[in-house]
Design an enzyme around this catalytic site. Structure first.
Site, short mmCIF file in Angstrom:
data_model
loop_
_atom_site.label_atom_id
_atom_site.label_comp_id
_atom_site.label_asym_id
_atom_site.label_seq_id
_atom_site.Cartn_x
_atom_site.Cartn_y
_atom_site.Cartn_z
NE ARG A 25 40.43 41.78 46.07
CZ ARG A 25 41.35 41.00 46.64
NH1 ARG A 25 40.99 40.03 47.45
NH2 ARG A 25 42.62 41.19 46.38
CB THR A 60 49.46 47.25 37.30
OG1 THR A 60 48.28 46.59 37.72
CG2 THR A 60 49.12 48.23 36.19
N GLY A 89 36.15 46.01 43.88
CA GLY A 89 36.53 44.62 44.16
C GLY A 89 35.40 43.85 44.83
CB SER A 103 46.11 42.78 45.63
OG SER A 103 45.23 41.75 45.23
CG ASP A 133 43.47 41.99 38.26
OD1 ASP A 133 44.40 41.69 39.02
OD2 ASP A 133 42.30 42.10 38.66
CB CYS A 155 52.98 42.42 45.05
SG CYS A 155 52.48 42.26 46.77
CG ASN A 191 43.03 49.46 47.44
OD1 ASN A 191 43.83 49.12 46.56
ND2 ASN A 191 41.85 48.87 47.58
C1 SPV Z 1 43.23 43.15 43.50
O1 SPV Z 1 43.05 43.52 44.66
O2 SPV Z 1 43.88 42.12 43.20
C2 SPV Z 1 42.66 43.94 42.39
C3 SPV Z 1 41.67 44.93 42.70
O3 SPV Z 1 42.98 43.70 41.26
S1 SPV Z 1 40.18 44.25 43.16
O4 SPV Z 1 39.22 44.54 42.12
O5 SPV Z 1 39.80 44.87 44.40
O6 SPV Z 1 40.33 42.81 43.30
MN MN Z 2 43.96 41.73 41.17
#
Ligand code: SPV
Ligand code: MN
Length: 610
Positions: free
Chosen positions: A77, A266, A213, A261, A280, A263, A375
């Site tokens: 991101r 999932t 993201g 993210s 998520d 941590c 990532n």
């Molecule tokens: C995160 O970074 O918290 C994600 C992946 O779940 S993203 O789609 O990049 O936000």
């Molecule tokens: Mn996320």
């Protein structure tokens, strides 16, 4: 540009707002062709095939598996270029990345102008949340990336029918995305990457990027719009998993959990023996005196690093058997995927996110390029997993009995603690700190304050956001309990104190607590497990002897460290006008820590002392 058949599909929705958005997007982006995608399997197939035809995805050896690469500089991101379009300057308390609306619109429109020349525009309709549900929101996505559209088919529920049900209303989110000019299948104009969010008009413009993201409107971009909407309507949109925790005698208790993210969010939702509703994003509402939640998504865009048969058996199994899924930014050798931490030998050459790759290849700063990106991700339907919860599609959601907040903290907070009450729990969430990871561009391992693991996405003043949490449980029959976890505590030599699987015990302990099975020890930072209870759980669930020494080391309160953390919180929050309840929690927390320090006369207090 838009032929009769497609026009007819658009007109069938009988929605002048949708029609106007599509017309405007065509005028701006100037695509060679426009395709309207309905919920039909022919249309979904069309998108899947288009992603192969455009070269954004390539087939791998295993049936249904494809690989997509994002550009070398488009692997996470982009927080710097993700901004809110606001007509006047505002102060939200914890900083805000914003651009004056007219200026931002002009800029992003200039980048979108002609961005689809020679390309095909896809017009998509989705439901954020289960269909036919009062939790759910509708989303219109326009993109020139078949990879984005295909990913959304794996990650979200179809919504063409939902848009028909709208009966002409403008109550939907709108996302316009263009990957921009492509070279070797990846966005080239990275310096013109922009992601601009317009809260006033519930729309987002994203250009010159592909990383999901940044590009997938329905993920973190819709999430930001939803957080803003939720504050006005007294519900919660959160960066949370939802899971069924399976206790004794077939008992299932549903938990949500917010973790920054990368941590463990999932992997918590995937703990063996439990069931997953979502990993998520969750919408939470109060219904008949209870908190209920739905998964906004129906798939997982997960980090693939360290997915291996031991640590993540269910995901590993799904990723290594034939089914429809997309790998992104892993190493491909001989049409097979390889990634860091898969516990299998990784070839010394292949193709990865940097192009042709050989072990030792350097980037232009002289750093070694890893075989797969840290990532790197997989995109898969939840229904591909054996542990999907039977109520994952329930339009009325699942009842929530606990909320978990997690961070990545190597030196201060204990593995698991139950809050003293709801307000203290909100305080625990609002004071999460976490060390940064590869999920966003920039330095890793830097300690950052991340309230509710949601800092990147909170789209209202922090005061409003916290207030909304505090009052959320008003008039509830059943108030969920709140827990804070930390899977990343280390000893003085830098060794992790817990194995990756220990989280199962913390979660099962919390499940026992919400069902009144265990007593807890009250400490200044909250209620902690008794040694006997978790020893039993370690024994039963992990066949492991959990010693008194381990317990003592993991659950001792480092008072000075905790007080240092509170000092950091004071620095952050003292300039912000926060709800009185929150300020009182902060004061009370500090007082309890100071009193304990005096009472016990030491800096580190063993859990056996309480
Ligand atoms: C995160 O970074 O918290 C994600 C992946 O779940 S993203 O789609 O990049 O936000
Ligand atoms: Mn996320």
């Amino acid at each position: 540009m838009i032929d009769k058949m497609n026009l007819k599909k658009l007109e069938k929705l009988n929605n002048k707002y949708v029609q106007k958005k599509v017309e405007e997007a065509i005028k701006l982006c100037k695509p060679a062709k426009v395709t309207i995608i309905s919920d039909s399997s022919e249309d979904i197939d069309y998108v899947r095939k288009l992603a192969l035809d455009t070269g954004e995805e390539k087939k791998l050896k295993m049936e249904g598996h494809t690989i997509h690469f994002d550009g070398y500089y488009d692997q996470a991101r982009d927080k710097e270029h993700t901004k809110y379009l606001l007509s006047k300057k505002v102060d939200w308390g914890l900083g805000i990345n914003y651009i004056e609306k007219d200026k931002g619109l002009n800029e992003v429109h200039s980048f979108l102008d002609g961005s689809m020349a020679g390309k095909e525009m896809l017009v998509r309709f989705f439901s954020l949340g289960p269909t036919n549900s009062k939790f759910s929101l509708r989303a219109l996505q326009i993109t020139d990336s078949a990879y984005v559209a295909h990913s959304e088919d794996l990650l979200y529920r179809q919504g063409y029918q939902e848009f028909q049900n709208l009966q002409g209303s403008d109550n939907f989110f709108f996302f316009l995305h263009s990957a921009g000019r492509l070279k070797n299948g990846v966005s080239t104009d990275i310096n013109k990457r922009r992601i601009y969010i317009d809260l006033e008009e519930n729309r987002v413009f994203s250009v010159n990027n592909q990383y999901a993201g940044n590009s997938i409107g329905l993920k973190k971009l819709a999430f930001r719009l939803a957080i803003n909407k939720a504050q006005h309507e007294n519900w919660l949109a959160e960066h949370m998993f939802i899971m069924g925790v399976h206790g004794p005698k077939n008992r299932v208790s549903y938990f949500t959990g917010a973790f920054p993210s990368a941590c463990g969010k999932t992997s918590t939702a995937m703990i063996p023996g439990q069931t997953v509703v979502g990993d998520d994003i969750a919408y939470l509402r109060k219904i008949d005196g209870k908190v209920r939640a739905v998964n906004v998504e129906s798939g997982i865009f997960g980090i693939i690093r360290d997915v291996n048969p031991e640590d993540d058996p269910l995901i590993y199994q799904a990723l290594t058997t034939p089914r429809e899924l997309i790998f992104s930014n892993v190493l491909i050798y001989n049409d097979n995927p390889y990634w860091l931490g898969m516990k299998k030998d990784i070839p010394k050459e292949g193709v990865n996110y940097s192009g042709e790759w050989k072990k030792g290849k350097l980037d232009n700063k002289g750093s070694k390029i890893t075989p797969s990106h840290k990532n790197a991700r997989y995109t898969i339907r939840l229904s591909a997993l054996k542990n999907i919860d039977s109520r994952a599609e329930d339009p009325s959601g699942v009842p929530i009995s606990a909320v978990i907040y997690g961070g990545r903290d190597s030196d201060t907070t204990i593995p698991v603690v139950e809050s003293l009450d709801w307000a203290h729990g909100v305080f625990l969430g609002a004071t999460i700190e976490s060390e940064t990871t590869a999920a966003t561009l920039g330095a890793q391992g830097v300690r950052k304050h991340n309230p509710m693991a949601n800092l990147d996405f909170i789209s209202v003043p922090i005061k409003t956001y916290i207030e909304n949490h505090l009052k959320f449980v008003e008039n509830l029959e059943l108030v969920p309990r709140i827990y804070a976890t930390n899977y990343f505590l280390k000893d003085e030599t830098g060794q992790y104190l817990n194995s990756k699987l220990d989280k199962k015990v913390w979660i099962l302990w919390a499940e026992g607590r919400v069902n009144n099975e265990y007593k807890a020890i009250e400490t200044p930072v909250g209620k902690i497990p008794k040694y006997e209870d978790i020893k039993k759980l370690f024994n039963l669930e992990m066949d492991k002897d959990y010693t008194r020494e381990e317990y003592k080391q993991q659950f001792s309160l480092k008072i000075t460290k905790y007080l240092e953390k509170m000092e950091r919180m004071i620095k952050i929050y003292e300039h912000i006008e926060m709800p009185a309840v929150f300020n009182n929690e902060l004061k009370a927390q500090i007082l309890r820590l100071q009193e304990a320090k005096e009472e016990f006369g030491k800096e580190i207090i063993s859990p056996f002392d309480f």
